[in-house]
Structure formats: C-alpha cells, structure tokens
Scaffold this motif. Structure first.
Motif, mmCIF file in Angstrom:
data_model
loop_
_atom_site.group_PDB
_atom_site.id
_atom_site.type_symbol
_atom_site.label_atom_id
_atom_site.label_comp_id
_atom_site.label_asym_id
_atom_site.label_seq_id
_atom_site.Cartn_x
_atom_site.Cartn_y
_atom_site.Cartn_z
ATOM 1 N N GLU A 245 94.459 120.475 79.006
ATOM 2 C CA GLU A 245 94.363 119.039 78.671
ATOM 3 C C GLU A 245 94.055 118.537 77.515
ATOM 4 O OE1 GLU A 245 94.421 116.378 80.836
ATOM 5 O OE2 GLU A 245 95.809 117.831 81.886
ATOM 6 N N ARG A 248 97.479 118.597 75.484
ATOM 7 C CA ARG A 248 98.015 117.432 75.867
ATOM 8 C C ARG A 248 97.390 116.115 75.489
ATOM 9 N NH1 ARG A 248 97.725 113.491 78.911
ATOM 10 N NH2 ARG A 248 95.559 114.030 79.446
ATOM 11 N N ALA A 249 96.365 116.052 75.390
ATOM 12 C CA ALA A 249 95.692 114.807 74.695
ATOM 13 C C ALA A 249 96.017 114.600 73.358
ATOM 14 C CB ALA A 249 94.102 114.856 74.897
ATOM 15 N N THR A 250 96.240 115.622 72.357
ATOM 16 C CA THR A 250 96.588 115.654 71.168
ATOM 17 C C THR A 250 98.027 115.062 70.880
ATOM 18 O OG1 THR A 250 97.149 117.873 71.041
ATOM 19 C CG2 THR A 250 94.987 117.541 70.272
ATOM 20 N N ARG A 251 98.740 115.544 71.839
ATOM 21 C CA ARG A 251 100.093 115.081 71.877
ATOM 22 C C ARG A 251 100.466 113.544 72.354
ATOM 23 N NH1 ARG A 251 101.551 120.154 75.782
ATOM 24 N NH2 ARG A 251 100.828 121.682 74.436
ATOM 25 N N ASP A 252 99.528 112.907 73.112
ATOM 26 C CA ASP A 252 99.395 111.583 73.521
ATOM 27 C C ASP A 252 98.577 110.775 72.764
ATOM 28 O OD1 ASP A 252 101.107 112.413 75.697
ATOM 29 O OD2 ASP A 252 99.516 112.590 77.010
ATOM 30 N N ASP A 253 97.999 111.390 71.743
ATOM 31 C CA ASP A 253 97.010 110.360 70.887
ATOM 32 C C ASP A 253 97.755 109.642 70.014
ATOM 33 O OD1 ASP A 253 93.880 110.760 70.193
ATOM 34 O OD2 ASP A 253 95.086 109.959 68.529
ATOM 35 N N ARG A 254 97.432 108.026 69.882
ATOM 36 C CA ARG A 254 98.214 107.243 68.988
ATOM 37 C C ARG A 254 98.091 107.429 67.555
ATOM 38 N NH1 ARG A 254 97.549 101.655 72.219
ATOM 39 N NH2 ARG A 254 98.661 102.136 74.097
ATOM 40 N N ARG A 257 101.506 112.084 65.268
ATOM 41 C CA ARG A 257 102.650 112.106 65.405
ATOM 42 C C ARG A 257 103.031 113.321 65.592
ATOM 43 N NH1 ARG A 257 105.693 113.849 60.926
ATOM 44 N NH2 ARG A 257 104.554 113.888 58.893
ATOM 45 N N GLY A 259 101.471 116.511 67.919
ATOM 46 C CA GLY A 259 100.339 117.132 68.712
ATOM 47 C C GLY A 259 100.275 118.651 68.712
ATOM 48 N N THR A 330 87.515 114.494 76.901
ATOM 49 C CA THR A 330 88.188 115.148 77.766
ATOM 50 C C THR A 330 87.475 115.748 78.995
ATOM 51 O OG1 THR A 330 90.026 115.897 76.201
ATOM 52 C CG2 THR A 330 89.956 117.169 78.259
#
Length: 340
Positions: A245, A248-254, A257, A259, A330
């Motif tokens: 998790e 995954r949160a770093t990959r979705d962080d705005r 670019r 993650g 998280t």
C-alpha cells in the motif's frame, strides 16, 4: 555462455544463529563503527541494516562530512574481503569489473578480476564517473555476477556496494540514472556533526586516525549466519500488504511522476526484517517498515516539475516530506505503535 564461480573466501557453512545473537553482533559492529563516526547512530544503524539485508547503500552528502569514513569503518568492522574504487571521469567499466588479458605462456586470454570481486565494495564519489562506467555496476548489484567475453563470473557472497556521492548540483558530477538508483536499497545522508562531536573529533584525530586502529568484531562466517537469520524473520501477510500500500500510494501521488518500483517494495520488506532482527525480534512490525520508508523509498522517487518549484534540483527534502506524508496517511495494520 559459460559460468564460473568466484573463489569464496571462508565459504564454510554458516553456523546457525539465534535472533539474540544477531542483535548482539549488530551492537558490536555499531559500537565499533562509532569509535570512528561519533554522533551518527542513525546513519551507522541504517548502513548495518542494509548490510544484513544484503542490499546496497548510497551515502549522499556534501564533501568532508564522513561519507567515505563511514563506509571504511563498516567494512573494517567485519573480517571479510574489501575493495575500494575511486570513481573519476576517466574510469572505464573494465576498471570496475575486470578485463581479459592475453597470457603469452598459455597463449590464451585470462580474465583478471576487478575490484568488484569482494564482499564489501566501496565506491567513492560514484557520480563523478561517466554514465557508461556507472552502468558497469548494474549487473553486479542486481544479479551478483559479472559477464565478460561470454563467460559469467559469480561474485562472492555476501556482496554489498557502499557508494558515496556528492549532491548533483556540485561541479563535475553526473546524476545517477533511475535504474542505477533503484538498485540501491537505501540512501542516507550524514549531515554536519554536533559542535561537541566536532570538537571531540579535533582532539581524537590530532595525531592519528582512529580508523587505523579499528579491528574486525565479526567474522565472515558470523556475518553469513546473521544474514541467514535475517532471512528467517517472519513477515505477516498484513505487514506485506502494508508495504504494498505504501508503494502504491507513491505511484498514485500527484506530486510524483515516478513512484516506487516493485523492487522497492521487496527491498523495503528485506530491510524491515533486518531492522527487526537487530532489535531482537524474529518478526516484523509495521513500525519497522515506517522506520525505513524514507531511506528505502525516497531516492527512487521523482517529483513533478510543478511540485519541485523552488526546491533544489534533486528535490531531496521535498521527496522525504512526501514519503513521510504517505506513511502518515496510509492505514496501518494492528500491532503498530503508530496506530491510533
């Protein structure tokens, strides 16, 4: 393609070791390193964590704060093979991995091992070498082997690269590509010493360097046994899901670019297992993951240009703050001291 194993120095079967013994051995190494590096317990502990997790360590900071000294002190605290590579702009890949040389007597080419064939390889100022030379370490760091002229040579186990680098803004540096940074398990900074520690350093090193008197406190067999014990540290499904998790949160962080990679997740768990063993536990807590999230994840992440804004080119402080925010946001499984 043929394959050749590197000579294993002291490659006897590692004795079984309990978690308590792992903690005791780790404490001896930390105390030994602190004979040279005072007031930097977090950096010393992080370096040892990476060693026990069979990862690679990147030490980044301004010149003169003890990056190379930490790497040397850690290497001298273990009775194993050690080599040092001074990275310069004219260094060639063969200067790192080795080269095939024609032997007049046998009338055949023989491979001469480079400095990478050691248990601990100290790469000093790695980002002063060209990207071509930096890439010579990619296969070594990921697959623990060197391929030359169609033959694969296995590296000694354990194998750890401890590299130092100067900030990318400094003259004469080449930024490490993302693929290279991702192979380092953790990145740490030394920081300037406290006034008291700096004053003690002046008195301690007035006539000689304490590094010269440093002796190994752990044998290579003991190190292998410690690493084997770390492998058997239990990680629950809930903790694994927590690490996933976070990644995954770093990959979705705005604000990012790029993650964390799946390799980052794997190395985060491996580092957490070493962290737990060093603290006398044979199981991983979410707090072990939290403690290592910044050093293991931050150097792999790339912020967006809008997020960087007025920050430095590397965005280091910004990325560290993003990772801490991701950790705080998280949800954690039961068993964490951070869980409310």
């Amino acid at each position: 393609m043929s394959e050749v194993s590197a000579p294993q120095v002291g490659a006897t079967a590692a004795p079984a070791m309990g978690i308590d013994e792992v903690g005791a051995g780790a404490a001896r190494i930390v105390r030994n390193v602190e004979e040279v590096i005072a007031g930097k317990r977090d950096a010393v502990t992080a370096a040892l964590t990476v060693l026990l997790a069979e990862g690679h360590l990147l030490i980044e900071d301004v010149p003169g704060v003890g990056k190379t000294m930490l790497a040397k002190a850690l290497a001298r605290s273990v009775d194993c093979t050690v080599s040092r590579i001074q990275f310069t702009p004219d260094l060639l890949p063969s200067d790192v991995t080795g080269v095939s040389v024609f032997d007049q007597s046998s009338r055949r080419f023989e491979f001469k091992h480079g400095p990478v064939f050691a248990n601990i390889v100290i790469g000093d100022e790695i980002n002063r070498a060209s990207p071509k030379t930096q890439s010579a370490l990619l296969e070594c760091m990921e697959e623990r082997q060197v391929t030359a002229d169609g033959t694969t040579y296995r590296l000694e186990q354990p194998f750890t690269v401890v590299a130092t680098q100067n900030p990318v803004e400094m003259e004469g540096t080449y930024p490490l590509p993302e693929a290279q940074r991702d192979r380092f398990m953790a990145r740490i900074s030394m920081g300037y010493p406290a006034p008291g520690d700096e004053l003690a350093m002046l008195a301690q090193r007035e006539t000689a360097s304490p590094l010269d008197a440093l002796q190994p406190v752990v044998s290579i067999d003991e190190l292998r046994a410690m690493i084997a014990a770390v492998h058997h540290v239990y990680t629950s499904q809930a903790v694994k899901e927590y690490a996933v998790e976070l990644a995954r949160a770093t990959r979705d962080d705005r604000q990012l670019r790029l993650g964390a990679s799946p390799r980052a997740t794997l190395q985060l768990i491996r580092a957490a297992k070493a962290h737990a063993a060093m603290h006398g536990r044979d199981f991983v807590l979410p707090d072990d993951v939290d403690a290592l999230a910044v050093p293991v994840l931050a150097h792999r992440l790339v912020p967006t240009s809008r997020a960087v804004g007025g920050h430095d080119r590397d965005g280091g402080p910004l990325i560290d703050a993003i990772v801490r925010r991701v950790v705080a946001d998280t949800p954690v499984p039961v068993g964490s001291a951070r869980r409310e």
